[in-house]
Scaffold this motif. Structure first.
Motif, PDB file in Angstrom:
ATOM      1  N   ALA A  90       0.831  -1.213   0.000  1.00  0.00           N
ATOM      2  CA  ALA A  90       0.000   0.000   0.000  1.00  0.00           C
ATOM      3  C   ALA A  90       0.866   1.264   0.000  1.00  0.00           C
ATOM      4  O   ALA A  90       0.622   2.198   0.747  1.00  0.00           O
ATOM      5  N   LEU A  91       1.869   1.277  -0.866  1.00  0.00           N
ATOM      6  CA  LEU A  91       2.875   2.336  -0.834  1.00  0.00           C
ATOM      7  C   LEU A  91       2.344   3.720  -1.193  1.00  0.00           C
ATOM      8  O   LEU A  91       2.822   4.713  -0.658  1.00  0.00           O
ATOM      9  N   ARG A  92       1.406   3.789  -2.078  1.00  0.00           N
ATOM     10  CA  ARG A  92       0.900   5.084  -2.529  1.00  0.00           C
ATOM     11  C   ARG A  92      -0.520   5.331  -2.010  1.00  0.00           C
ATOM     12  O   ARG A  92      -1.292   4.400  -1.803  1.00  0.00           O
ATOM     13  N   ARG A  93      -0.827   6.610  -1.853  1.00  0.00           N
ATOM     14  CA  ARG A  93      -2.160   6.989  -1.386  1.00  0.00           C
ATOM     15  C   ARG A  93      -3.221   6.417  -2.319  1.00  0.00           C
ATOM     16  O   ARG A  93      -4.241   5.911  -1.858  1.00  0.00           O
ATOM     17  N   ARG A  94      -3.014   6.475  -3.619  1.00  0.00           N
ATOM     18  CA  ARG A  94      -4.057   5.994  -4.533  1.00  0.00           C
ATOM     19  C   ARG A  94      -4.286   4.488  -4.391  1.00  0.00           C
ATOM     20  O   ARG A  94      -5.385   4.006  -4.614  1.00  0.00           O
ATOM     21  N   TYR A  95      -3.261   3.733  -3.983  1.00  0.00           N
ATOM     22  CA  TYR A  95      -3.448   2.305  -3.736  1.00  0.00           C
ATOM     23  C   TYR A  95      -4.312   2.102  -2.485  1.00  0.00           C
ATOM     24  O   TYR A  95      -5.205   1.249  -2.459  1.00  0.00           O
ATOM     25  N   ARG A  96      -4.030   2.889  -1.462  1.00  0.00           N
ATOM     26  CA  ARG A  96      -4.819   2.795  -0.230  1.00  0.00           C
ATOM     27  C   ARG A  96      -6.265   3.231  -0.490  1.00  0.00           C
ATOM     28  O   ARG A  96      -7.206   2.628   0.025  1.00  0.00           O
ATOM     29  N   ASP A  97      -6.417   4.270  -1.306  1.00  0.00           N
ATOM     30  CA  ASP A  97      -7.770   4.717  -1.664  1.00  0.00           C
ATOM     31  C   ASP A  97      -8.525   3.601  -2.381  1.00  0.00           C
ATOM     32  O   ASP A  97      -9.720   3.407  -2.145  1.00  0.00           O
ATOM     33  N   ARG A  98      -7.842   2.859  -3.249  1.00  0.00           N
ATOM     34  CA  ARG A  98      -8.482   1.748  -3.955  1.00  0.00           C
ATOM     35  C   ARG A  98      -8.963   0.690  -2.968  1.00  0.00           C
ATOM     36  O   ARG A  98     -10.057   0.133  -3.107  1.00  0.00           O
ATOM     37  N   LEU A  99      -8.162   0.405  -1.958  1.00  0.00           N
ATOM     38  CA  LEU A  99      -8.551  -0.588  -0.962  1.00  0.00           C
ATOM     39  C   LEU A  99      -9.722  -0.114  -0.109  1.00  0.00           C
ATOM     40  O   LEU A  99     -10.502  -0.929   0.391  1.00  0.00           O
ATOM     41  N   ARG A 100      -9.862   1.206   0.043  1.00  0.00           N
ATOM     42  CA  ARG A 100     -10.928   1.778   0.868  1.00  0.00           C
ATOM     43  C   ARG A 100     -12.259   1.954   0.138  1.00  0.00           C
ATOM     44  O   ARG A 100     -13.245   2.318   0.770  1.00  0.00           O
ATOM     45  N   VAL A 101     -12.309   1.730  -1.167  1.00  0.00           N
ATOM     46  CA  VAL A 101     -13.527   2.012  -1.937  1.00  0.00           C
ATOM     47  C   VAL A 101     -14.767   1.412  -1.277  1.00  0.00           C
ATOM     48  O   VAL A 101     -15.763   2.099  -1.076  1.00  0.00           O
ATOM     49  N   ASP A 102     -14.733   0.135  -0.943  1.00  0.00           N
ATOM     50  CA  ASP A 102     -15.877  -0.530  -0.312  1.00  0.00           C
ATOM     51  C   ASP A 102     -15.667  -0.778   1.179  1.00  0.00           C
ATOM     52  O   ASP A 102     -16.462  -1.474   1.806  1.00  0.00           O
ATOM     53  N   ALA A 103     -14.604  -0.212   1.727  1.00  0.00           N
ATOM     54  CA  ALA A 103     -14.296  -0.400   3.151  1.00  0.00           C
ATOM     55  C   ALA A 103     -13.731   0.904   3.724  1.00  0.00           C
ATOM     56  O   ALA A 103     -12.550   0.996   4.031  1.00  0.00           O
TER      57      ALA A 103
END
Length: 176
Positions: A90-103
């Motif tokens: 989860a190195l980049r903010r956009r990767y973390r944002d992707r993981l948070r879409v439904d959570a």
């Protein structure tokens, strides 16, 4: 439904993040065990092509990461508020944002430490596809947690139990 059952249903997933060699798998497994929830290893979600690319010493690009992040996000979503721990760089903010879409209640524990310590740990690993030569690309890509992201930074100094204790102490009360 009892209060305990209701609390169990509302437990978010914890993502143990950081560069390769920071201890995500070890600490993630210990945290999951202590919380009594399932643990998922992010490396298990990689398509074979990603593993081959990294094994050959080439860093992944965003196109490589997309199906991997999607698969991890599906696991997170499938936990449906029951809780869990997953390791993911989860190195980049956009990767973390992707993981948070439904959570949106996802909590990130960033395992952080000096490059030299992580490089030494990475070099000592015997059975992993990530070569030490890719560590620089991971540090170059790393975007620390922003103040608006639910999470905490945990030092990787010391042994695995010490790190896990610091990680547990960093979790919000609602996760425990």
């Amino acid at each position: 439904m009892t209060a305990a059952e209701k609390a169990e249903e509302q437990r978010p997933v914890v993502v143990v993040m950081g560069v390769s060699g920071s201890g995500k798998s070890t600490v993630g497994g210990l945290i999951a065990q202590r919380l009594g929830v399932p643990y998922a290893e992010a490396d298990d979600f990689h398509p074979a092509a990603n593993i081959a690319k990294m094994s050959a010493g080439h860093p992944l690009d965003d196109a490589d990461r997309a199906p991997w992040l999607d698969a991890i996000a599906e696991w997170i979503t499938a936990r449906g508020g029951k809780g869990g721990v997953v390791s993911c760089s989860a190195l980049r903010r956009r990767y973390r944002d992707r993981l948070r879409v439904d959570a949106p209640d996802l909590f990130f524990l960033h395992l952080d430490g000096p490059r030299e310590l992580i490089a030494a740990r990475l070099a000592a690993r015997m059975e992993h596809f990530m070569p030490p030569g890719l560590l620089r690309s991971q540090f170059d890509a790393l975007e620390p947690l922003d103040p608006d992201e639910a999470g905490a930074v945990v030092s990787i100094a010391g042994g695995r139990d010490q790190i896990a204790e610091r990680a547990m102490a960093a979790l919000p009360t609602g996760l425990l």
